[in-house]
Design a protein around this motif. Structure first.
Motif, PDB file in Angstrom:
ATOM      1  N   ARG A 170     -11.676  13.369  -4.754  1.00 41.37           N
ATOM      2  CA  ARG A 170     -10.532  13.804  -5.560  1.00 41.37           C
ATOM      3  C   ARG A 170     -10.577  13.181  -6.951  1.00 41.37           C
ATOM      4  O   ARG A 170     -11.040  12.046  -7.118  1.00 41.37           O
TER       5      ARG A 170
ATOM      6  N   GLU B  50      -8.269  11.933  -8.852  1.00 40.43           N
ATOM      7  CA  GLU B  50      -7.554  10.662  -9.015  1.00 40.43           C
ATOM      8  C   GLU B  50      -8.427   9.480  -8.596  1.00 40.43           C
ATOM      9  O   GLU B  50      -8.387   8.414  -9.221  1.00 40.43           O
TER      10      GLU B  50
ATOM     11  N   THR C 209      -7.049   7.251   3.895  1.00 40.26           N
ATOM     12  CA  THR C 209      -6.444   7.778   2.667  1.00 40.26           C
ATOM     13  C   THR C 209      -7.007   9.174   2.403  1.00 40.26           C
ATOM     14  O   THR C 209      -8.025   9.570   2.965  1.00 40.26           O
TER      15      THR C 209
ATOM     16  N   MET D 233      -2.142   4.265  -2.036  1.00 35.50           N
ATOM     17  CA  MET D 233      -1.656   5.635  -2.106  1.00 35.50           C
ATOM     18  C   MET D 233      -2.453   6.378  -3.172  1.00 35.50           C
ATOM     19  O   MET D 233      -2.704   5.856  -4.255  1.00 35.50           O
TER      20      MET D 233
ATOM     21  N   ASP E 222      -2.400   8.353  -5.818  1.00 34.14           N
ATOM     22  CA  ASP E 222      -1.515   8.824  -6.874  1.00 34.14           C
ATOM     23  C   ASP E 222      -2.060   8.266  -8.185  1.00 34.14           C
ATOM     24  O   ASP E 222      -2.356   7.065  -8.278  1.00 34.14           O
ATOM     25  N   ALA E 223      -2.234   9.125  -9.181  1.00 39.89           N
ATOM     26  CA  ALA E 223      -2.923   8.725 -10.409  1.00 39.89           C
ATOM     27  C   ALA E 223      -2.276   7.505 -11.058  1.00 39.89           C
ATOM     28  O   ALA E 223      -2.964   6.555 -11.458  1.00 39.89           O
ATOM     29  N   GLU E 224      -0.960   7.508 -11.175  1.00 38.56           N
ATOM     30  CA  GLU E 224      -0.275   6.397 -11.855  1.00 38.56           C
ATOM     31  C   GLU E 224      -0.421   5.099 -11.065  1.00 38.56           C
ATOM     32  O   GLU E 224      -0.693   4.034 -11.640  1.00 38.56           O
ATOM     33  N   ARG E 225      -0.267   5.167  -9.743  1.00 38.21           N
ATOM     34  CA  ARG E 225      -0.367   3.955  -8.934  1.00 38.21           C
ATOM     35  C   ARG E 225      -1.801   3.420  -8.910  1.00 38.21           C
ATOM     36  O   ARG E 225      -2.021   2.210  -8.879  1.00 38.21           O
TER      37      ARG E 225
END
Length: 578
Positions: free
Chosen positions: A39, A41, A247, A278, A280-283
């Motif tokens: 992915r 991210e 994940t 997780m 998620d791009a920001e995390r």
């Protein structure tokens, strides 16, 4: 199709067969070539961890992508490279191809993927404002069609990025596998092909260069990863480790046990670790910042472990407090076998459909069969024998019995001769065609023992008083010194779960492998040093099946402080209520 194999026909008699094997692999399907796509991210996360970021002069670096697949890593890297290059003044540019032609080398064996990704790269470059001529020229400079493990590559690289292929050895033509083994010292035992991908990528790193890969984590602890672990321990720094099991790291659901490693060419030092973030791009951006911070900033997702690689030893990747407790126990107590407890594995027959059946229905002489313990017999946590047995073709001296003395056994084996003789063990030694793979020792059946399945979500240790012979998917422990029910309490405890978690590879769902090689590394005190009252407490805890009582007794056995109990998350309950 022509492949740049860098093979010298004078030194490799199988030149043409090797080329043919590579050709076959180039046309294989996704499973055959080990294609798993990452992915975006996660790709960006790995690029960040490896230091391939647009705020740096990437036009002065060289990036290697050894298995570009559908271009997930490559297109993301190109976006960063072009962003960095956009800040270069026109007055110092020599031309796009001259400036950037050496910045990327991306390799792909699969012909369709190579062509498809070439188009993706060209369109990505057009999107960054390049004209068709410059885009095509960069594609020509950057993209290499061939087998990364055989392809000649010049110079060294500041970055190696990617997701190497997951290909089992049995899917690779023998002649090609032999050539890989000739070239790469880390291919050992049943190593997956990503092992030499890592070896070669590391060998191509410049001083201070970084490798950022996502791949299966099996090699970090399994036997076949030993040579690669040794290579890294000698010359590299394991900078970051991120456990990605369970994940959504990939574009499709795959049965894999992935981890991200960032390894640099340089002096060994501490390793930053994180577990199962997780997606998620920001995390992930925040996590990469924390993993790369000069000083740990208190982020609870990140911890640091002192130098992890140590020769061929399995990598111990635990939180520092947990690791410190286990290291203290390792230095204070003997191993299980040093404490006079023997670890074994049950019998493998090579033809269970012949050698195993309902005990009463196995039509052989009574002394040629033994009642058998199988995984399902202990699924409830205690022994509930389902009535199966195993045929024993061995005499007491270790040789096979004379079939002339056992007519019923001879007739039974003759009825099943085709299936028995089809086994590898029979073909290897035709005169002993009816042996089981493992020798059977009847005395084991009559010994009290602890039975342990290979894979369990938690410790599943069952006491068997001495009536059954273990099947091959069960490990067993015997002892002439330790009380086995007291030892059962130790092995049921949270402390031993941490031992196994540290030594073994995890399976999906958090399951652990309770294999002999890991069981043998567990530390226990010598039985003579255990007080009578503690011996009683251990036995009572095991008999009751009360894990909290086991934990309480085992905490006393090891002398765990409250802080050590907290580090291992050992639940002891209210001792006053016991």
């Amino acid at each position: 199709m022509q492949f740049d194999l860098n093979l010298a026909p004078a030194s490799i008699p199988g030149f043409c067969p090797i080329e043919a094997a590579v050709f076959t692999m180039a046309g294989s399907d996704a499973e055959g070539r080990g294609a798993v796509f990452t992915r975006r991210e996660v790709v960006d996360f790995i690029l960040d961890l490896a230091g391939y970021t647009a705020d740096k002069p990437l036009y002065e670096t060289r990036l290697l992508e050894p298995s570009m697949g559908h271009g997930e890593f490559l297109v993301a890297a190109i976006d960063r490279l072009m962003s960095a290059y956009s800040r270069v003044p026109n007055t110092v540019r020599r031309g796009v191809a001259a400036d950037l032609g050496g910045c990327i080398t991306a390799v792909e064996l699969h012909e369709v993927s190579f062509d498809r990704t070439g188009e993706l790269v060209r369109h990505a470059l057009l999107g960054h404002g390049l004209d068709d001529r410059d885009s095509s020229e960069l594609c020509r400079c950057w993209l290499r069609h061939g087998d990364f493990l055989l392809l000649p590559l010049e110079g060294s690289f500041t970055h190696a990025i990617g997701n190497p292929p997951y290909v089992r050895q049995e899917l690779i033509p023998d002649v090609l596998m032999a050539e890989y083994r000739r070239r790469f010292s880390t291919i050992y035992d049943r190593a997956d092909i990503y092992i030499p991908f890592i070896e070669r990528s590391l060998s191509l790193l410049a001083p201070g260069g970084h490798l950022g890969f996502i791949c299966a984590d099996r090699w970090m602890k399994n036997r076949y990863g030993g040579p690669l672990r040794q290579l890294i321990a000698k010359s590299f720094h394991l900078k970051c480790f991120v456990d990605m099991v369970d994940t959504d790291a990939f574009q499709s659901d795959v049965v894999a046990y992935p981890a991200i490693v960032v390894i640099s060419r340089g002096k060994p030092a501490a390793t930053r670790i994180a577990f199962r973030p997780m997606i998620d791009a920001e995390r992930l951006r925040a996590l990469s910042d924390a993993l790369l911070a000069r000083v740990l900033d208190g982020n609870p997702e990140v911890s640091e472990v002192a130098i992890v690689p140590s020769g061929t030893e399995p990598w111990m990747l635990q939180a520092p407090r947990q690791l410190a407790v286990i290291r203290r126990l390792e230095s204070s107590y003997p191993t299980l076998e040093e404490a006079h407890c023997k670890v074994g594995i049950g019998v493998a027959t090579g033809a269970d459909q012949v050698f195993i059946g309902r005990y009463d229905e196995l039509d052989v002489e009574p002394d040629r069969k033994l009642p058998l313990a199988m995984t399902r017999d202990i699924a409830s946590g205690s022994v509930k024998w389902r009535g199966f047995g195993v045929i024993n073709p061995f005499a007491d001296d270790g040789g096979l019995v004379a079939l002339s003395v056992y007519p019923k056994l001879a007739a039974y084996l003759d009825r099943h001769a085709d299936a028995i003789k089809a086994r590898h063990v029979s073909k290897k030694n035709p005169t002993n065609w009816f042996r089981t793979i493992d020798r059977i020792y009847p005395g084991i059946a009559t010994m009290p023992k602890l039975l342990i399945p290979d894979i369990k979500g938690s410790a599943h240790i069952v006491y068997e008083p001495g009536h059954l012979y273990p099947h091959h998917n069960l490990y067993f422990i015997t002892s002439s010194v330790w009380d086995l029910q007291a030892l059962q309490a130790v092995l049921l405890s949270d402390v031993v779960r941490h031992f196994i978690s540290l030594y073994s590879t995890k399976m999906r769902g958090g399951y652990l492998r309770f294999q002999a090689q890991y069981l043998r590394r567990i530390r226990v005190p010598h039985w003579k040093s255990v007080s009578p009252s503690l011996r009683t407490a251990l036995v009572q805890a095991a008999v009751s099946g009360d894990v909290i009582a086991c934990n309480r007794a085992v905490a006393e056995l090891y002398g765990l402080t409250l802080d050590e109990q907290s580090a291992l998350a050992v639940t002891v309950g209210d001792a006053d209520a016991a």
